[in-house]
Design an enzyme around this catalytic site. Structure first.
Site, PDB file in Angstrom:
ATOM      1  N   GLU A   1      -2.485  -7.408   7.177  1.00  7.24           N
ATOM      2  CA  GLU A   1      -1.099  -7.430   7.628  1.00  7.24           C
ATOM      3  C   GLU A   1      -0.965  -8.359   8.828  1.00  7.24           C
ATOM      4  O   GLU A   1      -1.943  -8.652   9.531  1.00  7.24           O
ATOM      5  CB  GLU A   1      -0.642  -6.008   8.001  1.00  7.24           C
TER       6      GLU A   1
ATOM      7  N   HIS B   1       0.822  -1.209   0.000  1.00 14.30           N
ATOM      8  CA  HIS B   1       0.000   0.000   0.000  1.00 14.30           C
ATOM      9  C   HIS B   1       0.859   1.263   0.000  1.00 14.30           C
ATOM     10  O   HIS B   1       2.061   1.234   0.267  1.00 14.30           O
ATOM     11  CB  HIS B   1      -0.905   0.018   1.234  1.00 14.30           C
TER      12      HIS B   1
END
Length: 210
Positions: A82, A9
């Site tokens: 994550e 990201h």
């Protein structure tokens, strides 16, 4: 064989202080939004069959412009979260050294056998993400798929699929740049070929060659 373009990201508000961002939903910076836009511009010239992303907003917002450029709806998958850093989430390395110095030392020696206190087993994190990729590969056996996820998760996946001990993910892949592209071809038998690593998302350098 399915090819995956794995993207970390865009930059977040915790980037400058190098804080560990696991499950906390940290916003993108202005640069992070620019990196998302650059990814969208790159994707507009690509053949991509699907866009997947983590549920965290930093991944969804990074994936958004690419999905729009391709006319696709992003597929949000919880298996792309994550790694959960437990008590380390939101802390810098220096702050961890104050809060739990022995646990941090063990983590730095072997981040898989001694993951951060209260955190997720990295092997389990890699397994869930790989299960996601394998499921998509069965659905799109000749496809090319954009996956926007997170630094530690992607590095663990790379190690697992390339036959590298997971404990070495920090040494072998010391950094994934925000918004950069890492391309992987998934092969039969849980193997993979690494086609590209940490390449910038620029339209003049990343044309796809079959």
């Amino acid at each position: 064989m399915t090819e995956f373009v794995l993207v970390r990201h865009g930059e977040t508000a915790w980037h400058a202080e190098n804080r560990y961002a696991g499950r906390t939903d940290v916003p993108l910076t202005e640069l992070g939004h620019q990196q998302a836009a650059a990814l969208g511009a790159w994707a507009a010239g690509q053949r991509l069959d699907a866009v997947l992303c983590s549920p965290l907003s930093r991944a969804r917002l990074t994936a958004g412009p690419a999905a729009t450029a391709l006319g696709l709806t992003p597929r949000v998958d919880e298996r792309l979260y994550e790694v959960d850093f437990g008590r380390g989430d939101g802390l810098t390395r220096a702050e961890m050294a104050e809060e739990f110095p022995d646990d941090l030392a063990a983590f730095l020696t072997d981040p898989v056998a001694h993951h951060l206190p209260g955190g997720e087993d990295p092997a389990a994190a890699a397994a869930r993400a790989i299960a996601c990729l394998e499921e998509v590969a069965r659905e799109l056996p000749d496809g090319r798929v954009l996956v926007v996820a997170h630094s530690t998760l992607v590095r663990l996946v790379l190690c697992a699929l390339l036959g590298i001990p997971l404990a070495r993910y920090r040494q072998v892949f010391p950094a994934l740049e925000n918004g950069a592209l890492t391309e992987l071809r998934l092969l039969p038998g849980g193997r993979a070929s690494l086609l590209r690593l940490n390449a910038p998302a620029t339209t003049d350098r990343l044309e796809h060659h079959p």
